[in-house]
Design a protein around this motif. Structure first.
Motif, PDB file in Angstrom:
ATOM      1  N   CYS A  68      -0.407  -6.813  -2.690  1.00  0.00           N
ATOM      2  CA  CYS A  68      -1.769  -6.635  -3.216  1.00  0.00           C
ATOM      3  C   CYS A  68      -1.691  -6.712  -4.735  1.00  0.00           C
ATOM      4  O   CYS A  68      -0.970  -5.932  -5.367  1.00  0.00           O
ATOM      5  CB  CYS A  68      -2.328  -5.277  -2.787  1.00  0.00           C
ATOM      6  SG  CYS A  68      -3.857  -4.826  -3.629  1.00  0.00           S
TER       7      CYS A  68
ATOM      8  N   CYS B 250      -8.236   3.763   0.387  1.00  0.00           N
ATOM      9  CA  CYS B 250      -7.844   3.106  -0.855  1.00  0.00           C
ATOM     10  C   CYS B 250      -8.775   3.625  -1.953  1.00  0.00           C
ATOM     11  O   CYS B 250      -9.982   3.364  -1.912  1.00  0.00           O
ATOM     12  CB  CYS B 250      -7.956   1.582  -0.729  1.00  0.00           C
ATOM     13  SG  CYS B 250      -7.726   0.742  -2.311  1.00  0.00           S
TER      14      CYS B 250
ATOM     15  N   CYS C 210       0.832  -1.216   0.000  1.00  0.00           N
ATOM     16  CA  CYS C 210       0.000   0.000   0.000  1.00  0.00           C
ATOM     17  C   CYS C 210       0.857   1.252   0.000  1.00  0.00           C
ATOM     18  O   CYS C 210       0.548   2.225  -0.704  1.00  0.00           O
ATOM     19  CB  CYS C 210      -0.896   0.034   1.241  1.00  0.00           C
ATOM     20  SG  CYS C 210      -2.266  -1.111   1.217  1.00  0.00           S
TER      21      CYS C 210
ATOM     22  N   HIS D 195      -1.487  -3.533   3.245  1.00  0.00           N
ATOM     23  CA  HIS D 195      -1.101  -4.719   2.478  1.00  0.00           C
ATOM     24  C   HIS D 195       0.400  -4.743   2.193  1.00  0.00           C
ATOM     25  O   HIS D 195       0.998  -3.712   1.911  1.00  0.00           O
ATOM     26  CB  HIS D 195      -1.840  -4.759   1.138  1.00  0.00           C
ATOM     27  CG  HIS D 195      -3.288  -5.102   1.266  1.00  0.00           C
ATOM     28  ND1 HIS D 195      -3.777  -6.359   0.985  1.00  0.00           N
ATOM     29  CD2 HIS D 195      -4.335  -4.375   1.670  1.00  0.00           C
ATOM     30  CE1 HIS D 195      -5.082  -6.369   1.208  1.00  0.00           C
ATOM     31  NE2 HIS D 195      -5.439  -5.180   1.624  1.00  0.00           N
TER      32      HIS D 195
ATOM     33  N   GLN E 288      -2.242  -3.466  -6.787  1.00  0.00           N
ATOM     34  CA  GLN E 288      -1.400  -2.294  -6.568  1.00  0.00           C
ATOM     35  C   GLN E 288      -0.788  -1.789  -7.865  1.00  0.00           C
ATOM     36  O   GLN E 288      -0.386  -2.591  -8.719  1.00  0.00           O
ATOM     37  CB  GLN E 288      -0.291  -2.658  -5.565  1.00  0.00           C
ATOM     38  CG  GLN E 288       0.470  -1.461  -5.020  1.00  0.00           C
ATOM     39  CD  GLN E 288       1.883  -1.362  -5.563  1.00  0.00           C
ATOM     40  OE1 GLN E 288       2.151  -1.802  -6.676  1.00  0.00           O
ATOM     41  NE2 GLN E 288       2.779  -0.813  -4.777  1.00  0.00           N
TER      42      GLN E 288
ATOM     43  N   CYS F   5       1.676   2.533  -3.316  1.00  0.00           N
ATOM     44  CA  CYS F   5       0.583   2.361  -4.300  1.00  0.00           C
ATOM     45  C   CYS F   5      -0.026   3.701  -4.702  1.00  0.00           C
ATOM     46  O   CYS F   5      -0.242   4.582  -3.868  1.00  0.00           O
ATOM     47  CB  CYS F   5      -0.496   1.464  -3.699  1.00  0.00           C
ATOM     48  SG  CYS F   5      -1.918   1.243  -4.781  1.00  0.00           S
TER      49      CYS F   5
HETATM   50  S1  SF4 Z   1      -5.051  -1.044  -4.325  1.00  0.00           S
HETATM   51 FE1  SF4 Z   1      -4.170  -2.542  -2.876  1.00  0.00          FE
HETATM   52  S2  SF4 Z   1      -2.102  -1.754  -2.449  1.00  0.00           S
HETATM   53 FE2  SF4 Z   1      -3.266  -0.070  -3.380  1.00  0.00          FE
HETATM   54  S3  SF4 Z   1      -4.059   1.102  -1.611  1.00  0.00           S
HETATM   55 FE3  SF4 Z   1      -5.660  -0.341  -2.284  1.00  0.00          FE
HETATM   56  S4  SF4 Z   1      -5.344  -2.155  -0.948  1.00  0.00           S
HETATM   57 FE4  SF4 Z   1      -3.440  -0.924  -0.854  1.00  0.00          FE
END
Ligand code: SF4
Length: 214
Positions: free
Chosen positions: A194, A178, A158, A191, A197, A161
């Motif tokens: 993920c 998110c 995350c 995470h 991501q 991301c």
């Molecule tokens: S898409 Fe996945 S990695 Fe990106 S913020 Fe959301 S939960 Fe986190």
């Protein structure tokens, strides 16, 4: 007489602690899992399915059990299916729902690989919720540092991301957001891997100083 400061810095003690935990990770059963070509996540799925027996599990329950996104669970189940370790069947109770169960080959491997994950999960379960949250935050920072130094592969976290908005709701139990699923979440749900991501232009590993419980 030796006092506590004679025993090295806290940083050194953490390193000693990590090396002891790494011994558990290098145990024979962990190596067995690797030798059979399954990742830790895939081995955990085998363990979850083993506990459910013939009843099996739906994909959403597998994702919830592993605290990963449905897409990540789906990827892992697909690989296990390709290896002939799990099978997907229509649920007898609801013909539209798909249930995942172990094949005989999967049952055999689950019996060989379940001990390590159970043991490690039990050990993590010894930590309080707050301790787990602080530990996870610390791990994320260490992983980022090692990734930047090129010592370990980049993972889909995350904190790196594009969809991650840290501390959008300051003071809340779920301060982060998110953008992909348009939902708030807390430190406990950050995470490390993920599948949805997308790498951000900026690194947001440093979230804030406070650590929330949820
Ligand atoms: S898409 Fe996945 S990695 Fe990106 S913020 Fe959301 S939960 Fe986190």
């Amino acid at each position: 007489m030796m006092n506590h400061s004679d025993q090295g810095s806290t940083e050194q003690r953490i390193l000693v602690g990590l090396s002891k935990i790494s011994l558990a990770l290098k145990s024979q059963s962990w190596q067995d899992a690797g030798q059979h070509g399954v990742s830790p996540t895939q081995a955990q799925i085998l363990s979850l399915l083993q506990a459910k027996g013939d009843e099996g599990m739906r994909l959403a329950a597998v994702a919830e059990g592993l605290a990963v996104t449905p897409a990540t669970a789906s990827d892992a189940v697909r690989v296990l299916d390709e290896k002939g370790l799990v099978q997907k069947m229509r649920s007898p109770q609801d013909g539209r729902a798909i249930t995942i169960t172990l094949t005989p080959k999967g049952q055999k491997l689950a019996a060989q690989t379940s001990c390590w994950s159970d043991l490690l999960l039990d050990a993590v379960g010894e930590l309080s919720e707050l301790e787990q949250t602080v530990f996870l935050r610390g791990l994320i920072k260490m992983i980022r540092k090692l990734q930047e130094a090129g010592q370990i592969p980049i993972s889909k976290m995350c904190v790196t991301c594009r969809f991650f908005q840290p501390n959008r709701y300051p003071g809340s139990d779920q301060p982060h957001h998110c953008d992909l699923v348009d939902a708030p979440f807390g430190d406990r749900n950050l995470h490390l891997e993920c599948s949805e991501q997308i790498e951000a232009a900026v690194d947001r590993t440093t979230l804030d100083k406070s650590v929330k419980k949820k």
